[in-house]
Design a protein around this motif. Sequence first.
Motif, short mmCIF file in Angstrom:
data_model
loop_
_atom_site.label_atom_id
_atom_site.label_comp_id
_atom_site.label_asym_id
_atom_site.label_seq_id
_atom_site.Cartn_x
_atom_site.Cartn_y
_atom_site.Cartn_z
N TYR A 1 -19.93 -58.01 145.65
CA TYR A 1 -19.97 -56.61 144.80
C TYR A 1 -20.23 -55.70 145.80
O TYR A 1 -19.74 -54.55 145.61
CB TYR A 1 -21.27 -56.97 144.02
CG TYR A 1 -21.01 -57.53 142.68
CD1 TYR A 1 -20.26 -56.99 141.58
CD2 TYR A 1 -21.37 -59.01 142.65
CE1 TYR A 1 -19.85 -57.81 140.38
CE2 TYR A 1 -21.22 -59.68 141.47
CZ TYR A 1 -20.36 -59.33 140.44
OH TYR A 1 -20.10 -60.06 139.45
N LEU B 1 -17.75 -52.59 145.45
CA LEU B 1 -18.37 -51.55 144.95
C LEU B 1 -17.99 -50.17 146.18
O LEU B 1 -17.50 -49.13 145.86
CB LEU B 1 -19.55 -51.54 144.79
CG LEU B 1 -19.98 -52.13 143.47
CD1 LEU B 1 -21.68 -52.33 143.56
CD2 LEU B 1 -19.55 -51.42 142.16
N SER C 1 -12.16 -59.68 146.83
CA SER C 1 -12.63 -60.40 145.68
C SER C 1 -11.51 -61.40 145.24
O SER C 1 -12.07 -62.53 144.96
CB SER C 1 -12.89 -59.33 144.17
OG SER C 1 -11.82 -58.59 144.25
#
Lengths: 183, 359, 167, 526
Positions: free
Chosen positions: B134, B138, B156
């Motif tokens: 994350y 992000l 990811s």
Amino acid sequence: MAIKVEEKQLTLLERLYVLEVVRGIALTTGHFFRNMAVHIARLFGLAKDKKGSTTFQYPEERRPLAPRLRTLHRLTRREDGAPRCVACMMCETVCPAHCISIVAGEHPNPLIEKYPTRFDIDLGLCVFCGYCVEACPEDAIRMDTGVLEFTSFSREGMVYDLNKLLARSETPKPNEESKVKTA
Amino acid sequence: MEYAIDVGKVLFWFSSIMGLASILTWMERKQSAVMQDRIGANRADIFGFRILGLFHIIADSIKMFTKQDFVPAQGNRILHTVAPMIALFFALVGFAAVPFGGTYEIAGYTVSLQVLDLNVGLLFVFAMMSMGIYGFVLGGWASANNYALLGGLRASGQMISYEITMGATVIGTIMVYGTLSLQQMNIAQGELLFGWIPAWGILLQPLGCILFVTAALAETKRVPFDVPEGESEIIGYFVEYSGMRFGMFFLTDFIETVLAAVLTTTLFFGGWQVPYLYAGGFEFPWGGSFELPVVAVMLLQVGAFMAKVFTLCFIFLLIRWTLPRFRWDQLMRLGWTIMLPLSILNIVVTGVVLLIVGN
Amino acid sequence: MSASFEFTPENKKRFEEILRRYPTKRAAMLPSLHLTQEQEGYISPEAEQYIADLLEVPVVDVREVVSFYTMFTRNPLGKHHIRVCESLSCWVRGSDEVKETLEKELGVESGGITEDGEYSWEVIPDCLGACELAPMLQLDGYFEGNLTREKVVELLKKQAASKTSGK
Amino acid sequence: MPTLTIDGQEVTVDAGTTVIQAAEQIGINIPRYCYHPGLSLAGRCRMCLVEIETFPNLQIACYTRAQDEMVVSTTSERVLSARQSMLEFLLSNHPLDCPVCDQSGECDLQNFYMDHGQYQSRFLENKVKKKKAFPIGPHVILDQERCILCTRCVRFTEEVSKSNELGVFNRGSRSVIDLYPTKSLDNPYSGNVIDICPVGALTEREFRFKCRVWYLASQESICTGCSRGCNISLDYNGSRRAYKAGGRRVMRIKPRYNPDINKWWICDEGRFGYGFIDTDRIETPMQRTTSDLEPSDWDPALARVAETVKAAYSEKGANGVGVIVSPQLSNEELLACRELFVEKMKLTNVAALNPWEEPGEADDFLRNADRNPNTKGVEDLGYSGDAKAVLEKAAEGEIEVLIIFRHNLADGEAGKLLEKAKFVVYVGTNWNATAERAHVVLPGATHAEKDGTFTNFEGRVQRFKQALLPIGDSRNDSQIISEMAAKLGYSLPASADEIFEAWKGISLDELSGSGSSVDPDTAVQA
């Protein structure tokens, strides 16, 4: 005509990749330990004649320059110290970067006749092609000073005038081969 | 006192990891240089001493802290700030469940050298590793930069692809040792096969080990699996980062390398186990023994663990500076069509062997 | 050098005579110049101008002719004028020696006049037309050939002697 | 009318034509040094040797008359080898001066050597030394070493300028071209020897070392020095960046061949009279606000002129505004002025000529006393009356606004009258006393900076072409007049081409080729 390149067929072992990876790592590991040993030895003042790398430790160590390398320009002098240049403007004409500008003047000696009252090279524009040296009929401009460091904080500072170009007029000594060899 | 022991364990473990990660930042440069016949970092000096450029770690941190902290005008300021913290946090937290030593009886206290003794420790570590992504996604998104976003997405995608292989690979190990607790696994690896071979994971699960190391390298997003960064093409999710926030991402990278090394050690290289060393000292299978005090045993085992981790880190760096980068499609093909089937095959073979041996 | 030049009445008559022999005035240039040199010993700029006016040609043309022909001279000469040929044949046979000797004996360089005004000498790079005598010189219109250092010295002595003997 | 064959091409020429001229007629250029069409034949250089069948030896093409059934070869092996030998001979004493020689780039020795040279020197002896680089006149420098003794310059002073300053002195390898002592090459046409010298022996003192010739660009123009209207080429800094030449744009003027007017020649006054193009120019419009002239923009300056003119016009009608146009203006500008001031505004006080102007030196060759290039144009376009009457009216206060083009009317009697004028508008190129006295100054363009035509004193309408952009903020005069007209409520074409086409019915480009003349009798020739 296109050239057909024969592709090397990989064996099964090579295609498995794992073994090749190990071989590659073995090679680099070998280099690592060999070089590291030299570095550590040198750290303690040993093995001064060996070098753990192929690189040059600029600025302490300088790479030997090839004699034909084009470096900072210089203007050569006559025997009496006056510039050899006769302001024929061949260099200015041939210069692809338009970095040379010459103003010619009348020389009191009619055998010389013409001399440069101004001779400016804007090194900020220069592309170091060496055409000026090729074009010069008087061997008045050369690019063999071996000087590669010329920087300035302003554009004006990059313009080298007659005096600056004449300052290095004597022929530089050839670079000594570096004695330190690669490990 | 028990709290003091806990705090001590946390401090020791944390500082070891951070220290190792910091040294890796220097090692990465120096090692790569030396193996490529270059010199590498050697300029930073204190009073003229350079000691092979080790002070570059200090110089780097001074640089990181004093550089301009830049946030893109179109970016999301909050997420941009939080992202590297998330990444760093989850990378660090994963270590909690990993034991760096056994359980020792010292001066009446039972000291278990593990911050968090979970019976599902392996799952916890995997969960934390997955959370870390994350931070990258992000960060990539909050930078308002197409290249950064692309980097985050690649990160990811790669994470998902290789997490599966990783999980599937570990199942073999779990089957062999019959536990999810990392401490139990370590203890199990102290046993001997045929009376003299240490029952380390690499011997019981050779294919699993190779697959795990590969997948772990992919998890660290380093060469040859550095597609999310790909500095020659997109630079990656941290393209819009500078100063210490870039430093956090940078450090996360190395912490993940350490984590990969720690997990590999724990799962396949006997963790803190030293062959033939037991609570009372060495007991060699060919007879003979060597008595040691408990503290010495503890130090030996922790030292062994650290040494194994460090060696693995060194090997990881070697791999990173030896191999060229995979293309994205090659990366995906390797993950899905080769490693995943192999890891499933590994489970099946392990199961069959276990059935035969068990009977 | 005279400030102006004019033919003497006698030469004036001779000039008129010369003019009659040629279809155009310009054609009388060479004989007129010979006449001038005969009268003056050399051809001064004033004489050039005088001839140009008489022949109605630009003065620069007169100068061109005077400077072209080696038998005209634009400077006053000594009483005796020596011309040393330096053309190929003479040079090969040793005109350099003749020059050196003259320079030593007379004490002046080529083109100069001795202090007493007796001699002047000059080197003529173009052929004097007596190659069979090489190396040779011309003394007051007479050719002396097959010269050596000794012969030159002898020649000068003879000349001096003839002078004192009142010849 | 002999018909001969040169290099396989047949050509019929007039009787008496030489082979070199016959070859030129069919586009074959035979190398030459001493031959010049404007001078007598000398046959000195032997460069133009050609092979003619039936002649045992090579012949010089400049001296050999064309005869019927002559078969000439200018490229046979014998000819080429002769050229090579001649060049070797001519160069045996020529110094290697090309780097310092102003002629290099347009030197016939260089050019022909490139085509026919031997390249490998076999001259081992010492070169004969002669006098180098000394001025022989106010405009010319002589270098005797570079001279190849073609005697073009000597023949020029003998036959064209008839001043006889130069001669060939001495003999053989020591021959030199020199001045006759006490003389100086200062005749009014001395500059022409520079043009005709095929090598670098005679070079220009003004142009010396200022620029290499390959930097120059050239444009066809007309000399504005007098009413002769000599055809010239304006050589200006083309490919070299202007700052490197100290901002100087026009570098020199060369005559352009026109058989009817100046042939190959031009006087020194015209040749060296280009300084005003780059110096002392009015570069921006100026307005007198309180007491000083201050730089202004075009719009306010023109608006102020228009307002003042309108006010005077409404107050005193056609008598209130006076205009003095100039014979320095082109026909197109004079036409625009006539259209605006005479035909549209019907002004009564329009004059052109300056009665106080001092005449220049004149001779029977090229120079005219009238120093204006377009006096005939002024007369042809119907301007009459002189500036004196208009100035007197302005001084009396009858004329409220006086518009002066180009003239300097601030000296002597004119100056006293001009003092009393109420409002003076000056349209011109260079600063003078009149401009400094004016209330509004509008900068115009010189002939180098615009297109147009002048009518010379014989009535030939000749074109000059634009070489440069107008300096600073200055503008083409027809554009100024057109804009002034627009502000006054009239519409006029602004380009010289449009005006000329409306006038003569052909475009400027159709005006007999490269700006040569329109015959006075037939008025227009395409």
